[in-house]
Design a protein around this motif. Sequence first.
Motif, PDB file in Angstrom:
ATOM      1  N   VAL A 323     -37.130 -39.799 113.263  1.00 37.46           N
ATOM      2  CA  VAL A 323     -36.864 -40.638 112.238  1.00 37.46           C
ATOM      3  C   VAL A 323     -38.288 -41.015 111.608  1.00 37.46           C
ATOM      4  O   VAL A 323     -38.473 -40.910 110.446  1.00 37.46           O
ATOM      5  N   ARG A 324     -39.012 -41.398 112.337  1.00 36.48           N
ATOM      6  CA  ARG A 324     -40.501 -41.727 112.127  1.00 36.48           C
ATOM      7  C   ARG A 324     -41.316 -40.923 111.339  1.00 36.48           C
ATOM      8  O   ARG A 324     -41.971 -41.040 110.202  1.00 36.48           O
ATOM      9  N   GLN A 325     -41.109 -39.780 111.756  1.00 35.25           N
ATOM     10  CA  GLN A 325     -42.218 -38.685 111.185  1.00 35.25           C
ATOM     11  C   GLN A 325     -41.323 -38.143 110.032  1.00 35.25           C
ATOM     12  O   GLN A 325     -42.137 -37.731 109.023  1.00 35.25           O
ATOM     13  N   ARG A 327     -39.588 -39.820 107.798  1.00 37.28           N
ATOM     14  CA  ARG A 327     -39.880 -40.917 107.012  1.00 37.28           C
ATOM     15  C   ARG A 327     -41.203 -40.658 106.421  1.00 37.28           C
ATOM     16  O   ARG A 327     -41.430 -40.788 105.186  1.00 37.28           O
ATOM     17  N   ASP A 328     -42.350 -40.578 107.345  1.00 32.66           N
ATOM     18  CA  ASP A 328     -43.664 -40.417 106.847  1.00 32.66           C
ATOM     19  C   ASP A 328     -43.819 -39.165 106.196  1.00 32.66           C
ATOM     20  O   ASP A 328     -44.490 -39.428 104.846  1.00 32.66           O
ATOM     21  N   SER A 330     -41.554 -37.307 104.532  1.00 27.87           N
ATOM     22  CA  SER A 330     -40.588 -36.979 103.569  1.00 27.87           C
ATOM     23  C   SER A 330     -40.435 -37.778 102.377  1.00 27.87           C
ATOM     24  O   SER A 330     -39.802 -37.988 101.455  1.00 27.87           O
ATOM     25  N   ASP A 331     -41.121 -39.103 102.788  1.00 26.34           N
ATOM     26  CA  ASP A 331     -41.164 -40.255 101.844  1.00 26.34           C
ATOM     27  C   ASP A 331     -39.626 -40.593 101.747  1.00 26.34           C
ATOM     28  O   ASP A 331     -39.318 -40.996 100.347  1.00 26.34           O
ATOM     29  N   SER A 332     -38.949 -40.503 102.421  1.00 31.45           N
ATOM     30  CA  SER A 332     -37.577 -41.007 102.368  1.00 31.45           C
ATOM     31  C   SER A 332     -36.766 -41.367 103.646  1.00 31.45           C
ATOM     32  O   SER A 332     -37.524 -40.961 104.640  1.00 31.45           O
ATOM     33  N   ASP A 333     -35.891 -41.885 103.597  1.00 33.86           N
ATOM     34  CA  ASP A 333     -34.782 -42.258 104.751  1.00 33.86           C
ATOM     35  C   ASP A 333     -33.802 -41.368 105.148  1.00 33.86           C
ATOM     36  O   ASP A 333     -32.901 -41.596 105.771  1.00 33.86           O
ATOM     37  N   ARG A 334     -33.740 -40.043 104.380  1.00 30.93           N
ATOM     38  CA  ARG A 334     -32.490 -39.293 104.560  1.00 30.93           C
ATOM     39  C   ARG A 334     -32.280 -38.740 106.012  1.00 30.93           C
ATOM     40  O   ARG A 334     -31.280 -38.003 106.052  1.00 30.93           O
ATOM     41  N   ASP A 336     -32.689 -40.774 108.848  1.00 29.42           N
ATOM     42  CA  ASP A 336     -32.486 -41.643 109.700  1.00 29.42           C
ATOM     43  C   ASP A 336     -31.388 -41.334 110.620  1.00 29.42           C
ATOM     44  O   ASP A 336     -31.097 -42.158 111.590  1.00 29.42           O
TER      45      ASP A 336
END
Length: 394
Positions: A323-325, A327-328, A330-334, A336
């Motif tokens: 999840v963390r990487q 997010r970092d 892809s600049d998105s929360d897709r 999660d």
Amino acid sequence: MFERLNAPKQDPILGLTLAIMADQRSDKMDLGIGVYRNAEGATPIMAAVRQAQREQAENQTTKSYIGLAGNETFNSALIDLLLADTAAHSRAAGIQTPGASGALRMLAELIKSARPDATVWISNPSYVNHRPVMEAAGLKVADYTYFDVATKQVNEAAMLDQIATLGEQDVLLLHGCCHNPTGADISLQAWQRIAELAEQQGFLPFVDIAYQGFGDGLMEDAAGLRLLADRLPELIIATSCSKNFGLYRERTGAAIVVGHTLEESLKAKGRILEVARGSYTMPPDHGAALVAAILGRDDLKTLWMDELTVMNQRINHLRAELVRQFRDRSDSDRFDYFGEHRGMFSVTGLGNEHIDALRVEHGIYMVGGGRMNVAGLAERDIPRLVDCFLAVGA
Ligand SMILES: Cc1ncc(COP(=O)(O)O)c(C=O)c1O
């Protein structure tokens, strides 16, 4: 005699194994085969199993037959592990089987004997063997709505609406925890609602629990099943020691039947034993003897539970890192959903073109349908995995 046989279909997992073995790239990643791997990429023998095995080698005095139901100490121990302190505990009867696979087939045969016209409802999607095993016993199989690819969660409202239409001729096959293949489990509220519907409509819940201890903990992972066991008059369960004891090849599992009374459960057990006599007769002993030894001794049980907790924490840590990487990078929360899913697997929703590109261009192997074995990942590989996902347009 055999000249008219069709060539067998190739087993997709076996095909994947051969392709991975033939791949010479040193950074290839096997995220297909459904086994737990530790940080070094090994699927080790658990310490408690090793110790029980050593003691058994020294102390066992005979290899004589045991009996159709296998090791009864093992059967009671698995009933305790799942049902202790529930209303069903005193009415439950267990049969040792060759893995949960054997339990699924034996319970399918039991359903066929008791309700020949029953339909078994399986989630869409479900464990790849559910349909063929139920059909092999001559049962009808239908799908219920489960996974929503867009949200990567269970569509509980649609699922429950459909379950509300089932009746006495129906059997509802549920995953106890750590849904295979999706990783998306139902909420306790949904289990509660299923219990109410089963009471009202009279369908039989059939819980397949193959990953107890791989989600949120031993007791937590059985919470839905235990809720049904507290409320319902009848329930059947297939359980496995392949993953949580690491006994894969030893073929260790059990079929558990809960009837209105213990007498009824024992009748059902007797019926299963007749079916077993007509096929493999007796289950293999080794794995069950080890589990019985571990669960029967405080020191071994503690050793086992501690190691299982470490495995569970590793999987959940890998999920949090994904999840963390993601997010970092892809600049998105897709992505999660990796953190919301539980157990070894997540369905990523990747199409065949993405899966092919990951395999061909990057040596990353997943099974068709986009199931990824999170428990097969090495933490050091996560940055490359994330980059490759994004590079193929995931
Ligand atoms: C949901 C489910 N049920 C049953 C099984 C079969 O387990 P076993 O190895 O105990 O036969 C598996 C194995 O992958 C599974 O995922």
